[in-house]
Design a protein around this motif. Structure first.
Motif, PDB file in Angstrom:
ATOM      1  N   GLN A  87      78.880  23.764  18.120  1.00  0.00           N
ATOM      2  CA  GLN A  87      77.722  23.202  18.807  1.00  0.00           C
ATOM      3  C   GLN A  87      76.431  23.671  18.131  1.00  0.00           C
ATOM      4  O   GLN A  87      75.503  22.883  17.951  1.00  0.00           O
ATOM      5  N   LYS A  88      76.382  24.930  17.724  1.00  0.00           N
ATOM      6  CA  LYS A  88      75.206  25.451  17.032  1.00  0.00           C
ATOM      7  C   LYS A  88      74.995  24.775  15.683  1.00  0.00           C
ATOM      8  O   LYS A  88      73.882  24.713  15.181  1.00  0.00           O
ATOM      9  N   LEU A  89      76.083  24.282  15.094  1.00  0.00           N
ATOM     10  CA  LEU A  89      75.983  23.586  13.804  1.00  0.00           C
ATOM     11  C   LEU A  89      75.611  22.113  13.976  1.00  0.00           C
ATOM     12  O   LEU A  89      75.455  21.399  12.991  1.00  0.00           O
ATOM     13  N   GLY A  90      75.522  21.669  15.219  1.00  0.00           N
ATOM     14  CA  GLY A  90      75.106  20.293  15.466  1.00  0.00           C
ATOM     15  C   GLY A  90      76.243  19.321  15.710  1.00  0.00           C
ATOM     16  O   GLY A  90      76.035  18.109  15.710  1.00  0.00           O
ATOM     17  N   ILE A  91      77.442  19.815  15.921  1.00  0.00           N
ATOM     18  CA  ILE A  91      78.581  18.945  16.204  1.00  0.00           C
ATOM     19  C   ILE A  91      78.622  18.692  17.702  1.00  0.00           C
ATOM     20  O   ILE A  91      78.495  19.619  18.502  1.00  0.00           O
ATOM     21  N   ASP A  92      78.771  17.431  18.080  1.00  0.00           N
ATOM     22  CA  ASP A  92      78.818  17.062  19.491  1.00  0.00           C
ATOM     23  C   ASP A  92      80.156  17.519  20.068  1.00  0.00           C
ATOM     24  O   ASP A  92      81.190  16.888  19.856  1.00  0.00           O
ATOM     25  N   THR A  93      80.142  18.626  20.815  1.00  0.00           N
ATOM     26  CA  THR A  93      81.385  19.192  21.340  1.00  0.00           C
ATOM     27  C   THR A  93      81.839  18.517  22.627  1.00  0.00           C
ATOM     28  O   THR A  93      82.859  18.896  23.187  1.00  0.00           O
ATOM     29  N   SER A  94      81.102  17.523  23.088  1.00  0.00           N
ATOM     30  CA  SER A  94      81.556  16.777  24.265  1.00  0.00           C
ATOM     31  C   SER A  94      82.461  15.613  23.842  1.00  0.00           C
ATOM     32  O   SER A  94      83.071  14.963  24.682  1.00  0.00           O
ATOM     33  N   ASP A  95      82.568  15.374  22.540  1.00  0.00           N
ATOM     34  CA  ASP A  95      83.384  14.277  22.013  1.00  0.00           C
ATOM     35  C   ASP A  95      84.545  14.865  21.212  1.00  0.00           C
ATOM     36  O   ASP A  95      84.357  15.379  20.107  1.00  0.00           O
ATOM     37  N   TRP A  96      85.761  14.806  21.787  1.00  0.00           N
ATOM     38  CA  TRP A  96      86.924  15.396  21.129  1.00  0.00           C
ATOM     39  C   TRP A  96      87.246  14.720  19.806  1.00  0.00           C
ATOM     40  O   TRP A  96      87.763  15.362  18.889  1.00  0.00           O
ATOM     41  N   ALA A  97      86.935  13.447  19.674  1.00  0.00           N
ATOM     42  CA  ALA A  97      87.199  12.755  18.408  1.00  0.00           C
ATOM     43  C   ALA A  97      86.364  13.371  17.288  1.00  0.00           C
ATOM     44  O   ALA A  97      86.860  13.576  16.172  1.00  0.00           O
ATOM     45  N   ARG A  98      85.115  13.685  17.566  1.00  0.00           N
ATOM     46  CA  ARG A  98      84.256  14.306  16.546  1.00  0.00           C
ATOM     47  C   ARG A  98      84.720  15.717  16.213  1.00  0.00           C
ATOM     48  O   ARG A  98      84.698  16.131  15.056  1.00  0.00           O
ATOM     49  N   ILE A  99      85.141  16.457  17.228  1.00  0.00           N
ATOM     50  CA  ILE A  99      85.641  17.812  16.999  1.00  0.00           C
ATOM     51  C   ILE A  99      86.884  17.754  16.103  1.00  0.00           C
ATOM     52  O   ILE A  99      86.998  18.490  15.130  1.00  0.00           O
ATOM     53  N   ASN A 100      87.806  16.842  16.428  1.00  0.00           N
ATOM     54  CA  ASN A 100      89.033  16.708  15.637  1.00  0.00           C
ATOM     55  C   ASN A 100      88.737  16.218  14.230  1.00  0.00           C
ATOM     56  O   ASN A 100      89.370  16.665  13.271  1.00  0.00           O
ATOM     57  N   ASP A 101      87.783  15.286  14.072  1.00  0.00           N
ATOM     58  CA  ASP A 101      87.405  14.827  12.732  1.00  0.00           C
ATOM     59  C   ASP A 101      86.885  15.989  11.900  1.00  0.00           C
ATOM     60  O   ASP A 101      87.222  16.127  10.725  1.00  0.00           O
ATOM     61  N   PHE A 102      86.055  16.816  12.508  1.00  0.00           N
ATOM     62  CA  PHE A 102      85.500  17.968  11.806  1.00  0.00           C
ATOM     63  C   PHE A 102      86.612  18.947  11.418  1.00  0.00           C
ATOM     64  O   PHE A 102      86.692  19.401  10.277  1.00  0.00           O
ATOM     65  N   CYS A 103      87.491  19.260  12.363  1.00  0.00           N
ATOM     66  CA  CYS A 103      88.559  20.245  12.110  1.00  0.00           C
ATOM     67  C   CYS A 103      89.615  19.705  11.146  1.00  0.00           C
ATOM     68  O   CYS A 103      90.241  20.496  10.437  1.00  0.00           O
ATOM     69  N   ASN A 104      89.830  18.396  11.124  1.00  0.00           N
ATOM     70  CA  ASN A 104      90.834  17.803  10.235  1.00  0.00           C
ATOM     71  C   ASN A 104      90.445  17.903   8.767  1.00  0.00           C
ATOM     72  O   ASN A 104      91.290  17.751   7.892  1.00  0.00           O
ATOM     73  N   ASN A 105      89.175  18.153   8.482  1.00  0.00           N
ATOM     74  CA  ASN A 105      88.737  18.303   7.103  1.00  0.00           C
ATOM     75  C   ASN A 105      89.501  19.474   6.480  1.00  0.00           C
ATOM     76  O   ASN A 105      89.552  20.563   7.050  1.00  0.00           O
ATOM     77  N   PRO A 106      90.109  19.262   5.298  1.00  0.00           N
ATOM     78  CA  PRO A 106      90.898  20.337   4.673  1.00  0.00           C
ATOM     79  C   PRO A 106      90.090  21.614   4.406  1.00  0.00           C
ATOM     80  O   PRO A 106      90.651  22.705   4.378  1.00  0.00           O
ATOM     81  N   ARG A 107      88.792  21.501   4.255  1.00  0.00           N
ATOM     82  CA  ARG A 107      87.965  22.685   4.021  1.00  0.00           C
ATOM     83  C   ARG A 107      87.724  23.472   5.303  1.00  0.00           C
ATOM     84  O   ARG A 107      87.341  24.632   5.243  1.00  0.00           O
ATOM     85  N   ILE A 108      87.923  22.833   6.435  1.00  0.00           N
ATOM     86  CA  ILE A 108      87.711  23.518   7.712  1.00  0.00           C
ATOM     87  C   ILE A 108      89.044  24.098   8.197  1.00  0.00           C
ATOM     88  O   ILE A 108      89.240  25.293   8.199  1.00  0.00           O
ATOM     89  N   SER A 109      89.984  23.248   8.659  1.00  0.00           N
ATOM     90  CA  SER A 109      91.302  23.775   9.061  1.00  0.00           C
ATOM     91  C   SER A 109      92.441  22.843   8.665  1.00  0.00           C
ATOM     92  O   SER A 109      93.573  23.269   8.585  1.00  0.00           O
TER      93      SER A 109
END
Length: 164
Positions: A87-109
């Protein structure tokens, strides 16, 4: 009566953790009799509800429920921490699709947020803090398109210029 429970692994895993001196088979029969209200002494004849109640009680006796509860609380705490950092980085944490898109990035997790283990959540928190220290996430660059009308309007033809 059809057999309701077919896998007794949970029961035996818990049963084997209980301390008991004497005949283990007799001890098992006593437990089954107790949780079937003296209807049967066979695990195979237990109903699904009786089996669930019995296993839950065995978990409490063996201390497994406390261990599971602590694990669940630790997972919730670490997930909350990671969501807060996102959330501090500006990712909308109320939207699970955005959270999963961010985490699915190979550089993240490289996997969906709900599939990340406790240890991986610790690593994710380190990565998120590192991203935050380095200035946060960079906004996506939008493709610049050249408007043909503006290009044409920039070219001026001088009517007094000599013709070649």
């Amino acid at each position: 009566m059809a057999q309701e429970v077919t896998n007794f692994a949970r029961f035996y895993a818990l049963f084997n953790k209980l301390p008991y001196q004497g005949d283990r088979e007799e001890f098992k029969r006593q437990i089954v009799l107790q949780y079937t209200w003296n209807r049967t002494d066979s695990l195979k004849e237990m109903t699904a509800k009786e089996y669930e109640v019995c296993c839950t009680a065995l978990e409490k006796l063996s201390g497994q429920d406390e261990w599971r509860q602590k694990l669940r609380e630790e997972l919730r705490r670490k997930r909350s921490l990671c969501l807060n950092l996102m959330q501090k980085l500006g990712i909308d944490t109320s939207d699970w699709a955005r959270i999963n898109d961010f985490c699915n990035n190979p550089r993240i997790s490289g996997k969906a947020f709900r599939q990340i283990t406790v240890d991986e959540l610790e690593e994710l928190a380190v990565k998120l803090r590192s991203i935050q220290r380095k200035g946060g996430l960079k906004p996506k660059k939008e493709k610049q398109t050249i408007n043909p009308v503006s290009v044409v309007s920039l070219i001026q033809i001088d009517p007094d210029a000599p013709a070649n």
